[in-house]
Design a protein around this motif. Structure first.
Motif, PDB file in Angstrom:
ATOM      1  N   SER A 146       0.831  -1.207   0.000  1.00 34.20           N
ATOM      2  CA  SER A 146       0.000   0.000   0.000  1.00 34.20           C
ATOM      3  C   SER A 146       0.861   1.251   0.000  1.00 34.20           C
ATOM      4  CB  SER A 146      -0.922   0.005   1.230  1.00 34.20           C
ATOM      5  OG  SER A 146      -1.859  -1.037   1.169  1.00 34.20           O
ATOM      6  N   LEU A 147       1.949   1.233   0.788  1.00 31.33           N
ATOM      7  CA  LEU A 147       2.846   2.386   0.828  1.00 31.33           C
ATOM      8  C   LEU A 147       3.562   2.557  -0.508  1.00 31.33           C
ATOM      9  CD1 LEU A 147       3.876   4.650   2.620  1.00 31.33           C
ATOM     10  CD2 LEU A 147       5.657   3.109   3.473  1.00 31.33           C
ATOM     11  N   ILE A 148       3.960   1.453  -1.124  1.00 31.35           N
ATOM     12  CA  ILE A 148       4.585   1.506  -2.452  1.00 31.35           C
ATOM     13  C   ILE A 148       3.621   2.106  -3.469  1.00 31.35           C
ATOM     14  CG2 ILE A 148       5.366   0.050  -4.368  1.00 31.35           C
ATOM     15  CD1 ILE A 148       6.619  -1.809  -2.254  1.00 31.35           C
ATOM     16  N   LYS A 149       2.344   1.704  -3.384  1.00 28.89           N
ATOM     17  CA  LYS A 149       1.330   2.224  -4.301  1.00 28.89           C
ATOM     18  C   LYS A 149       1.179   3.737  -4.138  1.00 28.89           C
ATOM     19  CE  LYS A 149      -3.505   1.616  -5.643  1.00 28.89           C
ATOM     20  NZ  LYS A 149      -4.771   0.873  -5.376  1.00 28.89           N
ATOM     21  N   VAL A 150       1.208   4.189  -2.885  1.00 30.47           N
ATOM     22  CA  VAL A 150       1.081   5.632  -2.629  1.00 30.47           C
ATOM     23  C   VAL A 150       2.257   6.383  -3.235  1.00 30.47           C
ATOM     24  CG1 VAL A 150       1.111   7.405  -0.834  1.00 30.47           C
ATOM     25  CG2 VAL A 150      -0.304   5.367  -0.538  1.00 30.47           C
ATOM     26  N   TYR A 151       3.480   5.898  -3.016  1.00 30.01           N
ATOM     27  CA  TYR A 151       4.663   6.597  -3.526  1.00 30.01           C
ATOM     28  C   TYR A 151       4.740   6.530  -5.052  1.00 30.01           C
ATOM     29  CZ  TYR A 151       6.335   7.120   1.238  1.00 30.01           C
ATOM     30  OH  TYR A 151       6.448   7.488   2.558  1.00 30.01           O
ATOM     31  N   TYR A 152       4.223   5.447  -5.632  1.00 27.92           N
ATOM     32  CA  TYR A 152       4.156   5.377  -7.097  1.00 27.92           C
ATOM     33  C   TYR A 152       3.204   6.460  -7.614  1.00 27.92           C
ATOM     34  CZ  TYR A 152       2.500   3.901 -11.665  1.00 27.92           C
ATOM     35  OH  TYR A 152       2.132   3.880 -12.980  1.00 27.92           O
ATOM     36  N   THR A 153       2.039   6.600  -6.955  1.00 33.39           N
ATOM     37  CA  THR A 153       1.067   7.606  -7.371  1.00 33.39           C
ATOM     38  C   THR A 153       1.616   9.013  -7.182  1.00 33.39           C
ATOM     39  OG1 THR A 153      -0.700   6.090  -6.662  1.00 33.39           O
ATOM     40  CG2 THR A 153      -1.326   8.365  -7.124  1.00 33.39           C
ATOM     41  N   MET A 154       2.387   9.204  -6.103  1.00 31.49           N
ATOM     42  CA  MET A 154       2.996  10.503  -5.835  1.00 31.49           C
ATOM     43  C   MET A 154       4.202  10.768  -6.730  1.00 31.49           C
ATOM     44  SD  MET A 154       2.883  10.477  -1.636  1.00 31.49           S
ATOM     45  CE  MET A 154       3.678  12.079  -1.493  1.00 31.49           C
ATOM     46  N   GLN A 155       4.641   9.729  -7.453  1.00 36.23           N
ATOM     47  CA  GLN A 155       5.836   9.795  -8.301  1.00 36.23           C
ATOM     48  C   GLN A 155       7.082  10.147  -7.483  1.00 36.23           C
ATOM     49  OE1 GLN A 155       5.071  12.392 -11.637  1.00 36.23           O
ATOM     50  NE2 GLN A 155       3.407  11.116 -12.410  1.00 36.23           N
ATOM     51  N   SER A 156       7.103   9.576  -6.272  1.00 36.00           N
ATOM     52  CA  SER A 156       8.255   9.781  -5.394  1.00 36.00           C
ATOM     53  C   SER A 156       9.158   8.546  -5.479  1.00 36.00           C
ATOM     54  CB  SER A 156       7.785  10.018  -3.951  1.00 36.00           C
ATOM     55  OG  SER A 156       8.891  10.168  -3.097  1.00 36.00           O
ATOM     56  N   HIS A 157      10.074   8.574  -6.423  1.00 33.15           N
ATOM     57  CA  HIS A 157      10.917   7.412  -6.690  1.00 33.15           C
ATOM     58  C   HIS A 157      11.821   7.086  -5.500  1.00 33.15           C
ATOM     59  CE1 HIS A 157      13.157   4.518  -9.068  1.00 33.15           C
ATOM     60  NE2 HIS A 157      14.274   5.077  -8.640  1.00 33.15           N
ATOM     61  N   SER A 158      12.354   8.094  -4.846  1.00 30.57           N
ATOM     62  CA  SER A 158      13.281   7.860  -3.737  1.00 30.57           C
ATOM     63  C   SER A 158      12.577   7.172  -2.562  1.00 30.57           C
ATOM     64  CB  SER A 158      13.906   9.177  -3.279  1.00 30.57           C
ATOM     65  OG  SER A 158      12.900  10.084  -2.859  1.00 30.57           O
ATOM     66  N   LYS A 159      11.379   7.653  -2.219  1.00 29.81           N
ATOM     67  CA  LYS A 159      10.653   7.035  -1.117  1.00 29.81           C
ATOM     68  C   LYS A 159      10.179   5.627  -1.480  1.00 29.81           C
ATOM     69  CE  LYS A 159       9.033  11.256   1.176  1.00 29.81           C
ATOM     70  NZ  LYS A 159       7.856  12.024   1.656  1.00 29.81           N
ATOM     71  N   LEU A 160       9.857   5.448  -2.741  1.00 26.98           N
ATOM     72  CA  LEU A 160       9.449   4.118  -3.184  1.00 26.98           C
ATOM     73  C   LEU A 160      10.593   3.122  -3.019  1.00 26.98           C
ATOM     74  CD1 LEU A 160       7.317   3.336  -6.340  1.00 26.98           C
ATOM     75  CD2 LEU A 160       9.282   1.934  -5.779  1.00 26.98           C
ATOM     76  N   GLN A 161      11.792   3.526  -3.447  1.00 31.55           N
ATOM     77  CA  GLN A 161      12.958   2.655  -3.319  1.00 31.55           C
ATOM     78  C   GLN A 161      13.307   2.413  -1.851  1.00 31.55           C
ATOM     79  OE1 GLN A 161      14.518   0.949  -5.647  1.00 31.55           O
ATOM     80  NE2 GLN A 161      13.118   1.749  -7.200  1.00 31.55           N
ATOM     81  N   GLU A 162      13.133   3.428  -1.044  1.00 29.19           N
ATOM     82  CA  GLU A 162      13.402   3.292   0.394  1.00 29.19           C
ATOM     83  C   GLU A 162      12.461   2.259   1.015  1.00 29.19           C
ATOM     84  OE1 GLU A 162      12.620   6.066   4.259  1.00 29.19           O
ATOM     85  OE2 GLU A 162      13.577   7.041   2.530  1.00 29.19           O
ATOM     86  N   THR A 163      11.176   2.279   0.597  1.00 29.32           N
ATOM     87  CA  THR A 163      10.201   1.298   1.101  1.00 29.32           C
ATOM     88  C   THR A 163      10.547  -0.105   0.620  1.00 29.32           C
ATOM     89  OG1 THR A 163       8.500   3.029   1.000  1.00 29.32           O
ATOM     90  CG2 THR A 163       7.747   0.763   1.266  1.00 29.32           C
TER      91      THR A 163
END
Length: 297
Positions: free
Chosen positions: A254-271
């Motif tokens: 769910s957190l990955i989905k949120v960061y993908y939607t936000m287009q936050s690549h760094s936070k996505l990779q961190e998760t």
């Protein structure tokens, strides 16, 4: 005096045998004759011994119990599969009947649907509204209107209960369920849908506060906040979800989905790194997500 005792004995034997052999009147009659002709002693005949346990040994008895349990489990699974298969067969013909069957069959299908929970067949009913058979179309419209009526009544009732009993978990859960069904029914215009979405958010928030089994509510809330473009709220909800359920792969996804939607690549990779660092045994779906994003897609 003897006849009174004998009569009482017969009455007790009659009742006991009737309870034990109520499924077979022949067995009941044979045993009743035996105990009537031979008072008391008749009950000691092998006729009354448990089947397959005449030896009386513990090993034989244990083996008998084990076999009975296995046979019961086989029958249980068989019945379950039969019911499951029947449910599948009951759903498929509804769609096919509306397409290829004669008018009389179509009408019968619609009547059957009206007797059931029409909410499960809304998509089929919508297609049936435009059926060339006017009577079939009429039944479909009736089913849809009845479903809408029931949903609205439930919403009104639960809305009042929720206002008066906001700390009652059962009321909050039922209200959330009806709201979800109503929003997915297709009955709402955009403005009404938006209003109900915000109501649903408030109910989900309350459910999460009250329940310690709220994973589904977190997932619903996050998806709804994404749909409403409330991405900051969605991120906060996803982080709270992960904090409360650190051993749930769905919380990470769910957190990955949120960061993908936000287009936050760094936070996505961190998760992703956090997920890879856990001892969770991931499902195929989660592994696919991790591999996809790990390859830099």
């Amino acid at each position: 005096m003897y006849w009174m005792i004998y009569f009482a004995y017969l009455l007790i034997s009659f009742t006991a045998l009737l309870l034990i052999y109520r499924k077979s009147w022949q067995e009941w009659l044979i045993r009743l004759i035996v105990v009537a002709v031979l008072p008391v002693a008749g009950w000691l005949f092998p006729l009354f011994w448990p089947k397959r346990i005449t030896a009386g040994s513990k090993e034989a008895f244990d083996d008998y119990v084990r076999r009975q349990q296995e046979e019961h489990e086989v029958r249980r699974i068989g019945v379950y599969k039969q019911v499951e298969r029947q449910q599948e067969l009951n759903i498929i013909p509804i769609e096919e009947a509306l397409l290829v069957s004669e008018h009389q069959t179509r009408r019968k299908v619609m009547i059957d649907v009206l007797k059931q929970d029409s909410l499960n067949y809304l998509e089929i009913l919508r297609r049936a509204v435009s059926n060339e058979d006017t009577e079939t179309s009429h039944y479909a419209v009736s089913a849809i209107m009845e479903t809408k009526r029931k949903l609205l009544l439930s919403l009104q009732e639960l809305s009042v209960k929720f206002e008066n009993q906001p700390d009652d978990l059962q009321v909050v859960g039922a209200y959330a369920e009806v709201l979800r069904a109503y929003m997915r029914s297709g009955f709402l215009d955009q403005r009404t849908l938006l209003k109900n979405q915000y109501t649903y958010l408030a109910v989900l928030k309350q459910y999460i506060m009250l329940s310690d089994q709220s994973e589904w509510a977190y997932q619903e809330k996050i998806n709804l906040e994404i749909d409403l473009q409330a991405l900051g709220d969605a991120e906060q909800s996803a982080q709270s979800y992960l904090a409360q359920y650190p051993d749930s792969e769905e919380a990470y996804l769910s957190l990955i989905k949120v960061y993908y939607t936000m287009q936050s690549h760094s936070k996505l990779q961190e998760t992703l790194e956090r997920l890879r660092g856990t001892s969770l045994r991931l499902s195929n779906h989660a592994l696919t997500v991790v591999r996809f994003w790990s390859e830099g897609a």
